[in-house]
Design an enzyme around this catalytic site. Structure first.
Site, PDB file in Angstrom:
ATOM      1  NE  ARG A  95      -2.374   1.107   3.593  1.00 51.92           N
ATOM      2  CZ  ARG A  95      -3.086   0.953   4.705  1.00 51.92           C
ATOM      3  NH1 ARG A  95      -4.392   0.745   4.653  1.00 51.92           N
ATOM      4  NH2 ARG A  95      -2.491   0.991   5.885  1.00 51.92           N
ATOM      5  NE  ARG A 101       4.454  27.703   2.027  1.00 59.23           N
ATOM      6  CZ  ARG A 101       3.469  28.016   1.194  1.00 59.23           C
ATOM      7  NH1 ARG A 101       3.730  28.723   0.101  1.00 59.23           N
ATOM      8  NH2 ARG A 101       2.229  27.640   1.443  1.00 59.23           N
ATOM      9  CE  LYS A 158      -2.070   4.337   7.320  1.00 59.56           C
ATOM     10  NZ  LYS A 158      -3.426   4.510   7.869  1.00 59.56           N
ATOM     11  CG  LEU A 165      -6.691   3.476   4.209  1.00 62.28           C
ATOM     12  CD1 LEU A 165      -5.768   4.281   3.309  1.00 62.28           C
ATOM     13  CD2 LEU A 165      -6.196   3.531   5.657  1.00 62.28           C
TER      14      LEU A 165
END
Length: 286
Positions: free
Chosen positions: A51, A100, A150, A206
């Site tokens: 996963r 950033r 996830k 999920l």
């Protein structure tokens, strides 16, 4: 003091650092996995690794160079931290190129950040909560649309757990278009007329590793599984309800929004599935 793993180095947790420009810190641009440890062995590790690879692919995050060494790293952390029962958290982020920017850094020059740490949870498989069950509330599901990945975007699930705590309950189920999607950190199920009912796989939930194992064991035990939508009202009228996750295994639900489910005590299906899951998973642990 725990030993943790950061980008190729094992070191004391107090010395562990990542860049303030790391994409997970600035953009929640990262994924994670949690693997349970029982008796010093890893539960469902291969499923979690598969996963993880899928999550990385879905977000176009480069597979870290240490990917093939993750089993060895997990085992080393379990060993040095003397984890008999507990959890190993693994987080992979897109890394940092030193500043950033909304645009992704060049994967050719920016390596993913890889962090692992353990949590000791003595008696993890013998949680008293499994004997009394969870009380939950239902809340609106306002998360982004790719819940099958996830990611570390866990603000709303955290808020949901705090809403439940404020209501004197243990957790929350998320509801979208009138139907339960999942729990804040678990997959959701009801049992009615001998059928185990849980939402079908899609981008909305999920793809739980424990979910997959529990449903496989249920079918092997000649239990009927039905993957479909169900409502909160249907759940309240069910014979039983429960959740599954890597850290809770199979956990009964005995109350939803103040209304008892079934007899208001953990039901036989949830109890049996918990027994089967723990027994079979320990046999296959590595």
């Amino acid at each position: 003091m725990r030993t943790v793993y950061v980008n190729g180095t094992y070191l004391p947790e107090t010395e562990a650092t990542v860049s303030i420009f790391d994409r997970a810190f600035l953009m929640a641009d990262g994924v994670y996995e949690v693997t349970s440890v029982l008796g010093g062995k890893l539960i469902d590790f291969e499923g979690h690794l598969a996963r993880l690879e899928r999550s990385l692919n879905e977000l176009d995050i480069k597979k870290p160079a240490v990917f093939d060494d993750l089993l060895e790293i997990h085992r080393e952390l379990v060993k040095v931290n003397e984890i008999e029962d507990g959890l190993v958290y693994l987080q992979v982020t897109r890394g940092s190129d030193g500043d950033r920017d909304f645009a992704f850094p060049d994967p050719e020059t920016t390596e993913p950040t890889v962090v692992l740490f353990t949590q000791s949870k003595p008696g993890l498989a013998n949680s008293p909560q499994a004997e009394k069950g969870l009380k939950i509330i239902s809340i609106d599901d306002i998360r982004w649309g790719r819940r099958d990945i996830k990611t570390v975007q866990l603000l709303y699930p955290s808020m949901g757990k705090m809403m439940a705590k404020k209501a004197g309950c243990d957790d929350a189920w998320l509801v979208e278009d009138g139907h339960v999607t999942e729990g804040t950190s678990n997959n959701a199920y009801i049992v009615k007329g001998g059928k185990i009912i849980t939402r079908q796989l899609s981008n909305d939930i999920l793809h739980g590793i424990t979910r997959a194992a529990v449903l496989r064991f249920a079918k092997e035990a000649q239990m009927t599984v039905e993957e479909r939508f169900f409502t909160v009202d249907e759940a309240k009228q069910a014979d039983e309800a429960f959740v599954t996750s890597a850290s809770a295994f199979v956990m009964p639900v005995v109350e939803i929004d103040g209304q008892s489910v079934g007899e208001g005590t953990p039901g036989p299906v949830a109890k049996r599935l918990r027994e089967i899951y723990l027994e079979e998973s320990l046999k296959a642990a590595i």
